[in-house]
Design an enzyme around this catalytic site. Structure first.
Site, PDB file in Angstrom:
ATOM      1  N   ASP A  17      35.877  35.343  44.950  1.00 15.04           N
ATOM      2  CA  ASP A  17      34.414  34.789  44.481  1.00 15.04           C
ATOM      3  C   ASP A  17      34.720  33.222  45.132  1.00 15.04           C
ATOM      4  O   ASP A  17      34.870  32.973  44.186  1.00 15.04           O
ATOM      5  CB  ASP A  17      33.579  35.735  43.892  1.00 15.04           C
ATOM      6  CG  ASP A  17      31.949  35.881  44.155  1.00 15.04           C
ATOM      7  OD1 ASP A  17      31.885  36.075  45.876  1.00 15.04           O
ATOM      8  OD2 ASP A  17      31.303  36.036  43.922  1.00 15.04           O
ATOM      9  N   ASP A  29      31.529  37.196  39.799  1.00 18.41           N
ATOM     10  CA  ASP A  29      30.290  36.904  38.371  1.00 18.41           C
ATOM     11  C   ASP A  29      28.419  38.148  39.054  1.00 18.41           C
ATOM     12  O   ASP A  29      27.766  37.586  37.854  1.00 18.41           O
ATOM     13  CB  ASP A  29      29.738  35.928  38.779  1.00 18.41           C
ATOM     14  CG  ASP A  29      29.274  34.943  40.306  1.00 18.41           C
ATOM     15  OD1 ASP A  29      29.923  35.776  40.638  1.00 18.41           O
ATOM     16  OD2 ASP A  29      28.852  33.388  39.915  1.00 18.41           O
ATOM     17  N   ASP A  56      63.559  43.996  11.564  1.00 20.58           N
ATOM     18  CA  ASP A  56      63.478  43.979  12.864  1.00 20.58           C
ATOM     19  C   ASP A  56      62.305  43.816  13.429  1.00 20.58           C
ATOM     20  O   ASP A  56      61.847  43.183  13.611  1.00 20.58           O
ATOM     21  CB  ASP A  56      64.023  44.960  13.450  1.00 20.58           C
ATOM     22  CG  ASP A  56      64.935  45.447  14.126  1.00 20.58           C
ATOM     23  OD1 ASP A  56      65.901  44.530  13.567  1.00 20.58           O
ATOM     24  OD2 ASP A  56      66.163  46.822  13.688  1.00 20.58           O
TER      25      ASP A  56
END
Length: 940
Positions: A359, A660, A759
């Site tokens: 935008d 927004d 691990d």
């Protein structure tokens, strides 16, 4: 009004009775009615509703609030952690192991321990994933809603301050500059009323409102209507509510966003695919091992447990927890940069983004009009500083001080100083606010000027004249001050102020003014002209006040880009990410901003309007998106934006959408990653987005891409780490089987001890590796690129093969050194116990060095620094310490069937263990040399 508040289901009050009276359907008719008839149509009066009627309508229509998105119940959220394929495979494996324990005669406590250990891994993974997602969701819900909680309305003719949720159709609301509109309303009284519709339309300029009827057309274009979520920027008025809650235009966009499906991220798809393949391979190889060893005559239950151990060796039990924690680390890193990630997987999705649809207003720009240029006496005077804070300078202020004084006095807006919670802001028209700030920068004391020359008359702005004129008393006479569109105001001027003198406005001078105005407009500035004249008295006619004027000059203003945007756009371009501006604003304004921030670099970008998009079918739209490298989409609707996002996804792009406004919400939700603004964004946009920028900074996009790419790199690092040692576990078992050795070189319990003890913690530490220096210089990975790419699989085989050869050599060397035939070995044989202990220790030690090797793809680990990830070193040493405990502590020797190792054994294992690191360093050196040679060839 709080979007998050309790309400009816999306869709609003669909069960409203037929005799409900005024309601949302009135919206299609009230715009064409005179003000008096509006009251009749909505069954109300100029005194507003009675308290009794208001309560009745509140019960009938429901509260004026948007429906809350359904929150997943906690128990369901927790339960979902057990439904991914890895978790289900491990749960099944644990269940089978329990069954095997019950069938064993005599029962082996090691089998029971294995079952509990596998189940513990599942619970641990679920707890980590649930905690991270629950925490992010609660944080997201703490964001404030954008819609006001109270408003002013008439009830029984009395002005009251009411909770917004209590507004109903028929209420008469009172609006003033600075108010937020709380429902959809028809204006019945307007005094220079104008609003900012940016949250709905994306246009940042204020638009005037009128109480007069307008012709039929789209409701959002009706100049006599106000809409929820917008702001009154100038003037005052009264309006009658005709739609509330989900039935408002704001609410319709909210429903559109709610209906848009949430897209799965690339990582979700790839992890699901990987889980299916790994689970299938584990089951297949486990079944194969069972079949291969069945002819040896071993009892079925121990043989079944052995095959189960092979399966467990191939399933990376620690992967779900490691994946969740790696993503959570990315979330925390982004939170420190004011970016709230609502979904863990959104971090990685942003890292794989190939297209950003952004935008303009409030995202690339500050949504604050600012004077950038002032033209007077034939010269352009630059103005520094942006926004509404009166900080900056005007070049040669003395030359433009009178112009800005007149412009400032011809304004109705006012500046509001900052508070602890809010920065400088404007009450009223944003354009007028920019003029007030420019006047202050030039040293004009407008408060003193208003006292010296008070206003006595005003001719408000209207869209036909495109002017505003005020009359002031000053000294012995009266003066008219006017500002407006240059073309309109210049036509009413007969003179021009030039170097302190009043000169006739000749055709040559008029042409110079027009050229100056066009030049400012070409820079993307909104241009206003300012003029004045003496009038006969305090009440001149409008014709007198707006004719025979003397032009003072021109003012060029813009909604300035955010200062950090240019660097962010440059970083995204360097990372191979395409940026497309999608805005509701005018094409010229959009192109000017795009050039300023670097989205447009070439001379002829492709600019397409929403009306033009409507004429394109899917094939034409696909062709447009494929061919246009620099594309600006202007005057677009929410439907257009979502259509563009869908088209990009159809082409295989990973799409991020920023926005927004409520008009952005559908596209934010439909995109692979929706990025909403936290401070200036609407609640609807924040609800739909996967990530919220708390500081509204576009620069956070580039930071998020960098961190997202780092997350994916780290995921690949610990995948290589986890799966390479699986080869080291599996190959010795296969080698022993085909060599005719009756026992396994490593048991299922030993394998799980390696997976959990050696691990998980190193893999978690690898997930916290910082970004590599060139992470933003690489192109985005393809959406179709598998998690196990050719490079990843090749490196797994390379490192795992070296480990496997080492431990196989150690095992068979130790077995042969005893001089005992294979068939004479039993599980209690000391040599066998020492051999399997060396296999387990060899894998653990080689993984210690392997963890250092996988930290980088091309750079030497010596350049990065062996000590630069202390958590990884600590995890590795902890794994070796655990292995030593398994070797030497009698209680653990009984569980794992191990034996104590001599110092020479450890030295031998360390020498073999460092081989993967040395081999990988050699591989990286060859890659760097090959890359350097390729660059030399290009430079030649």
């Amino acid at each position: 009004m709080s979007v998050g508040a309790k309400a009816t289901a999306p869709g609003g009050r669909g069960d409203r009775p037929a005799d409900a009276g005024p309601g949302p359907e009135a919206a299609s008719t009230v715009q064409g009615l005179p003000s008096d008839d509006v009251f009749t149509s909505l069954d109300t009066s100029a005194r507003g509703l009675s308290a009794t009627e208001a309560r009745t309508r509140l019960d009938r229509y429901g509260a004026n609030e948007l429906p809350r998105s359904g929150r997943t119940r906690v128990w369901r959220q927790l339960g979902s952690q057990f439904t991914d394929l890895f978790a289900m495979v491990l749960i099944v494996a644990s269940g089978i192991t329990f069954v095997a324990y019950t069938l064993e005669q005599p029962r082996d406590v090691g089998t029971l321990q294995l079952a509990f250990a596998i189940l513990g891994v599942v619970v641990l993974n679920a707890g980590i994933g649930f905690a991270q997602e629950y925490s992010a969701e609660r944080t997201a819900e703490s964001l404030q809603a954008m819609v006001p909680h109270t408003c002013r309305a008439l009830r029984d003719g009395e002005r009251l301050e009411l909770p917004v949720r209590e507004l109903v159709p028929g209420d008469v609301v009172v609006m003033e500059a600075g108010d937020a509109v709380s429902a959809d309303c028809r204006v019945v009284e307007a005094h220079e009323l104008s609003v900012n519709n940016a949250p709905l339309t994306g246009e940042s300029n204020a638009v005037g409102r009128t109480a007069e009827p307008v012709s039929a057309g789209p409701l959002l274009e009706a100049r006599n209507c106000l809409f929820m979520g917008t702001d009154v920027v100038a003037g005052s008025g009264r309006a009658v509510v005709f739609a509330t809650g989900a039935e408002t235009e704001f609410g319709k966009i909210y429903r559109l966003a709610a209906a848009a499906p949430r897209q799965k991220t690339p990582l979700q798809l790839q992890v699901a695919s990987m889980a299916r393949r790994v689970a299938g391979a584990a089951l297949a190889i486990g079944a194969l091992m069972f079949a291969v060893r069945l002819p040896t005559g071993e009892p079925l239950v121990p043989l079944f447990v052995f095959a189960l151990g092979v399966m467990v060796a191939l399933v990376p039990e620690g992967l779900p927890a490691t994946l969740s924690v790696s993503l959570a680390i990315g979330v925390r890193r982004m939170a420190r940069r004011h970016a709230l990630v609502k979904q863990l997987l959104a971090v990685e999705a942003l890292g794989s983004t190939t297209v950003i649809c952004t935008d303009k207003t409030g995202t690339l720009t500050q949504a604050e009009m600012t004077v950038a240029r002032v033209w007077a006496d034939g010269l352009v005077h630059p103005v520094t500083g942006v926004g509404y804070a009166p900080v900056g300078e005007v070049d040669a202020p003395a030359a433009v001080r009178e112009l800005l004084r007149v412009a400032g006095l011809c304004c109705n807006a006012r500046l509001v100083p900052p508070t602890d919670l809010r920065r400088w802001r404007v009450l009223g028209d944003t354009t007028e606010g920019a003029l007030l700030v420019a006047a202050a920068k030039a040293g004009v004391d407008l408060d003193a000027a208003e006292v010296a020359t008070p206003r006595v008359t005003e001719f408000p702005f209207d869209s036909e004249r495109k002017l505003m004129t005020t009359v002031h008393r000053g000294g012995a006479g009266h003066h008219a001050y006017a500002k407006g569109a240059p073309s309109e105001l210049l036509a009413r001027c007969t003179a021009i102020a030039w170097e302190g003198e009043r000169r006739p406005l000749t055709e040559e001078t008029r042409a110079a003014v027009v050229a100056a105005s066009d030049e400012l407009a070409a820079q993307g500035l909104r241009v206003l002209a300012v003029a004045w004249r003496e009038v006969s008295g305090p009440r001149p006619t409008q014709a007198e006040a707006e004719s025979g004027l003397t032009l003072l000059g021109l003012v060029g203003m813009l909604d300035p880009p955010r200062p950090e945007v240019t660097d962010a756009v440059r970083a995204c371009r360097r990372a191979g990410i395409r940026i497309v501006m999608v805005t509701g604003d005018h094409p010229l304004t959009a192109e000017a901003v795009a050039r300023r921030v670097g989205i447009v670099l070439g001379p002829t970008p492709v600019v397409v309007t929403g009306a033009q998009l409507d004429t394109l079918d899917e094939d034409a739209l696909d062709a447009l998106l494929a061919e246009s490298s620099e594309l600006l989409l202007c005057r677009v609707s929410p439907e257009h934006k979502m259509r563009v996002v869908t088209a990009f996804q159809r082409r295989g792009e990973v799409v991020a959408v920023t926005g927004d406004g409520a008009n952005d919400a559908p596209a934010l939700k439909h995109a692979d990653i929706g990025v909403a603004m936290g401070a200036s964004g609407t609640d609807v946009a924040r609800e739909a987005a996967s990530m919220v920028l708390l500081d509204d900074s576009f620069a956070s996009i580039a930071t998020a891409v960098r961190l997202g790419r780092t997350v994916y790199q780290n995921i690949r690092k610990f995948l290589i780490y986890l799966f390479s040692h699986n080869i080291g576990e599996l190959v010795p078992i296969l080698a022993a089987t085909f060599a005719g050795f009756p026992l396994v070189p490593i048991s299922a319990v030993q394998i799980l001890a390696i997976d959990l003890g050696s691990d998980v913690l190193p893999a978690l530490a690898l997930g916290a590796e910082p970004p590599e220096p060139d992470v933003m210089d690489r192109p985005p990975r393809s959406r179709r690129e598998p998690l196990f790419s050719r490079a990843v699989v090749g490196r797994i085989l390379f490192l795992g093969g070296i480990q496997a050869l080492g431990v196989c050599a150690v095992f068979f060397w130790h077995i042969h050194s005893a001089g005992i035939p294979f068939d004479d070995f039993t599980e209690d044989n000391p040599v066998y116990r020492e051999a399997i202990t060396m296999v387990q220790a060899g894998i653990v030690i080689s993984q210690f060095f392997n963890a250092q090797a996988v930290r980088t793809d091309r750079e030497s680990v010596l350049k990065v620094g062996l000590l630069s990830n202390p958590a990884l070193l600590a995890a590795g040493f902890l794994g070796i310490a655990l292995m030593a405990a398994i070797s030497y502590l009698p209680v653990l020797q009984a569980v794992f069937n191990t034996a104590p190792l001599a110092a020479g054994d450890w030295a031998l294992l360390a020498g073999l263990g460092v081989l993967p690191l040395l081999a990988d360093e050699a591989r990286k050196g060859w890659l760097r040399h090959h890359r350097a040679e390729a660059r030399k060839g290009v430079n030649r």
